[in-house]
Design an enzyme around this catalytic site. Sequence first.
Site, mmCIF file in Angstrom:
data_model
loop_
_atom_site.group_PDB
_atom_site.id
_atom_site.type_symbol
_atom_site.label_atom_id
_atom_site.label_comp_id
_atom_site.label_asym_id
_atom_site.label_seq_id
_atom_site.Cartn_x
_atom_site.Cartn_y
_atom_site.Cartn_z
ATOM 1 N N TYR A 147 0.985 -1.049 -0.020
ATOM 2 C CA TYR A 147 0.129 0.074 0.016
ATOM 3 C C TYR A 147 0.644 1.452 0.008
ATOM 4 O O TYR A 147 0.676 2.205 -0.824
ATOM 5 C CB TYR A 147 -0.901 0.066 1.219
ATOM 6 C CG TYR A 147 -1.568 1.192 1.549
ATOM 7 C CD1 TYR A 147 -2.829 1.812 0.938
ATOM 8 C CD2 TYR A 147 -1.225 2.009 2.667
ATOM 9 C CE1 TYR A 147 -3.129 2.882 1.061
ATOM 10 C CE2 TYR A 147 -1.843 2.988 2.944
ATOM 11 C CZ TYR A 147 -2.632 3.674 2.174
ATOM 12 O OH TYR A 147 -3.290 4.860 2.613
ATOM 13 N N LYS A 151 1.376 4.400 -2.871
ATOM 14 C CA LYS A 151 1.187 5.780 -2.763
ATOM 15 C C LYS A 151 2.473 6.524 -3.137
ATOM 16 O O LYS A 151 2.251 7.463 -3.687
ATOM 17 C CB LYS A 151 0.922 5.618 -1.180
ATOM 18 C CG LYS A 151 -0.553 5.570 -0.882
ATOM 19 C CD LYS A 151 -1.405 6.541 -1.914
ATOM 20 C CE LYS A 151 -2.877 6.328 -1.261
ATOM 21 N NZ LYS A 151 -4.062 7.300 -1.931
#
Length: 276
Positions: A147, A151
């Site tokens: 994750y 980003k």
Amino acid sequence: MDVLVTGSHGTVGTALTEQLPEAYDYTLLDRRRVDGDHPHATDEYETVVADVADYDAIRPAFDGQDAVVHLAGHTDPEGTFDDLLDTNIVGTHTVFEAARDAGVNTVVFASTNHVVGMYEVANEPDIYFGTDIEVDHESPVRPDSEYASSKAAGEVFGRQYAENHGMNVYALRIGSVRDPAYDHPFGDAERGVDEGRWARDSDDYRTQAARMSCLWQSRRDIAHMVDCSLQDDSVRFDVFYGLSDNERAWFDIDHAREKIGYDPYDSADDWDMPPR
């Protein structure tokens, strides 16, 4: 100012329309419709239902916008690469490309503190109770998960579009923003009690409360930070940490104060117990 908000029905999107209801002419974009008691279950805002990974579906929503606040994404730190690929990587690139094609010059990108999360992982739990570690906008990226890396990829797209296409891109490495019921420094600890995961007198509760006292960003402070970004025109590309004014935080918010005028209203240090 006309502002398109992707992922508008989530925690941060609802904070924007709740805290800054009359500041902007919002167009909401989300992949689902909402009804019932959701704050966006109303005809007050123009709403586009589309997946950010689908360029043809989202592109018309960018026409006539002055800025985009890109919040849409898979937000689970335990998400797999396959979970994250379409929304966080393909979708973020698609949003930047649609903004470029439509001539939208300002993009506020919801990144995450997990981009540098290994500073926390390597020093937990002691880091929650006071530390000399300081992580700022120039600190090396240390993703703690797939994750986080997705980003970080979004930040790289942001720099690419800023430097290649003259856009103004604000990457906000957001801390812990919560829905209204848990919008306080004891929010994660109290949610654990409500879900039966621990008791209020447990070490787990104390650790969660200590962590949140470092990372909390109130709903009005994240809205204020987005507002500061939208009102600024001096930044080509930069990274800012999204926190309230928490004394034990290891992330630097002075850079955001100096560059975009972010001045948090709230502080975890003002709380010594959860609301009752």
